[in-house]
Design a protein around this motif. Sequence first.
Motif, short mmCIF file in Angstrom:
data_model
loop_
_atom_site.label_atom_id
_atom_site.label_comp_id
_atom_site.label_asym_id
_atom_site.label_seq_id
_atom_site.Cartn_x
_atom_site.Cartn_y
_atom_site.Cartn_z
N SER A 1 57.44 54.31 64.35
CA SER A 1 57.12 55.59 64.96
C SER A 1 58.25 56.13 65.84
CB SER A 1 55.85 55.47 65.81
OG SER A 1 56.01 54.44 66.78
N THR B 1 45.02 59.08 72.12
CA THR B 1 46.18 59.51 71.35
C THR B 1 45.87 59.44 69.85
OG1 THR B 1 47.21 57.32 71.25
CG2 THR B 1 47.74 58.70 73.16
N LYS B 2 46.11 60.53 69.17
CA LYS B 2 45.67 60.66 67.78
C LYS B 2 46.39 59.70 66.84
CE LYS B 2 44.27 64.16 64.47
NZ LYS B 2 44.21 65.62 64.18
N SER B 3 47.68 59.49 67.07
CA SER B 3 48.47 58.62 66.18
C SER B 3 47.92 57.20 66.16
CB SER B 3 49.94 58.61 66.61
OG SER B 3 50.06 58.24 67.98
N THR B 4 47.61 56.65 67.32
CA THR B 4 47.09 55.28 67.39
C THR B 4 45.62 55.23 66.96
OG1 THR B 4 46.64 55.58 69.75
CG2 THR B 4 48.72 54.54 69.16
N LYS C 1 45.45 54.99 63.24
CA LYS C 1 45.80 53.64 62.79
C LYS C 1 44.59 52.70 62.95
CE LYS C 1 48.99 50.61 61.46
NZ LYS C 1 50.07 50.18 62.36
N ALA D 1 54.00 57.44 70.53
CA ALA D 1 54.75 56.51 69.68
C ALA D 1 54.59 55.04 70.05
CB ALA D 1 56.24 56.88 69.71
N ASP E 1 49.51 63.85 70.52
CA ASP E 1 49.06 63.45 69.18
C ASP E 1 50.05 62.53 68.48
OD1 ASP E 1 46.77 64.87 69.51
OD2 ASP E 1 47.33 66.55 68.22
N ASP E 2 51.34 62.67 68.80
CA ASP E 2 52.36 61.84 68.14
C ASP E 2 52.85 60.71 69.04
OD1 ASP E 2 53.70 63.41 69.96
OD2 ASP E 2 55.33 63.97 68.61
N ASP F 1 45.94 50.90 68.73
CA ASP F 1 45.84 50.85 67.27
C ASP F 1 44.86 49.78 66.78
OD1 ASP F 1 47.27 48.57 67.83
OD2 ASP F 1 49.11 49.20 66.82
#
Length: 408
Positions: free
Chosen positions: A346, A128-131, A134, A69, A66-67, A108
Amino acid sequence: MKCRFCEKKLKDSVIDLGLTPPSNAYLNDLNFVKKEKKYPLKLLFCENCYLLQTKDFNKPEELFTDDYAYFSSTSDFFLKHAKKYSNEIIKKLNLNKNSFVVEIASNDGYLLRNFREKKIPILGIEPTKSTYLKSIALNIPTINKFFGVDLVKKLLKKHDKADLIIANNVYAHVPNIKDFTKALKNFLKQDGTITIEFPHLLNLLKFNQFDTIYHEHYSYISLSFLIKIFKKYGLKIYDVQKIEAHGGSLRVFSCHESCKNKKISKNIKTILDEELRNGVLNKKAYLKISDNASKVKKEFNIFLKKAKNENKTVVAYGAAAKGNTFLNYCDIDNSLIKYVCDAAKSKQNKFMPGNHLEIKNPKYLEKDKFDYLLILPWNIKDEILSKYSHLKKRGVIFFTAINGIEKI
């Protein structure tokens, strides 16, 4: 272990890079070092289907967290690369507001936003949750899932099949490449096109790119191999281009095997012949990777220890996956390299996995005093040089090390 494509039994590894954590498993706090997981990093070559592959120890969910980078839009090179590709493929395939473009591993949204600007319907698929978040913030329709046959079944209840499927720098990251390839076919319109970009295995052999080996890269791909797996699932390659990305990649254009309106390019035979000449289909060629890596490791350590003895300070630029592979294989820590800078927010104020170098904002380079700047992502060294060449006026020496110490 069996080959992940043809299931033939694989024998000895062709290179062993030792125990190392996943290359994007950055640490928020050095208090977590004891919990850091490390896995063997070994490559095996299948003499039956020519697939070079890691010995598996990780599930995708353990690597693409999830994080996560890595954000593609951090690099000016990749933004320009994506823009150029988008303009070319829109013209080549006559894409318009009635078309449907899907990108697998859309990160992203750095690429799909070019199609949205042209009012072409799009869909991103990003695990991936982070991207993913975004991308959503940019109003790019995106699904936060891993791509495969089961997901395509669900998508086809809501969406048409795609005129264009883009899969850039993802095919190597997929453990179940058979399911992934079948899913590509199932989601493609009868006269549609799939484009795939991937670092060309040939360059790993020719240019000693052993730092491109890491757990997230399950497979190392040649055109010879890709033709085999695509044929098995009813797809054919009709064109291929060499591109600069990631130290030398291929962009492959493919379609359904039954599609009759795609002219087969002569480029395919040219690259297949080049692979054959350079040993891509021969296990012996891969054994040289290990010997070359050992020589680079020895030379790099001698250089850093000499610099330390002379009271010279070395810092690094680029906390990328390839840099982690390189530094961890060479047994580097902050006694030899002071810290690493990276433009990705990140990653800043975190620590590199394995070697535990602190990651700083590049602005820190302006006020700190140091003698050498090691560029770890050598594939974008020109971009980095253009931004920080003014440091040379202070006497800073830029260098890369993947093929021995090369001052720039």
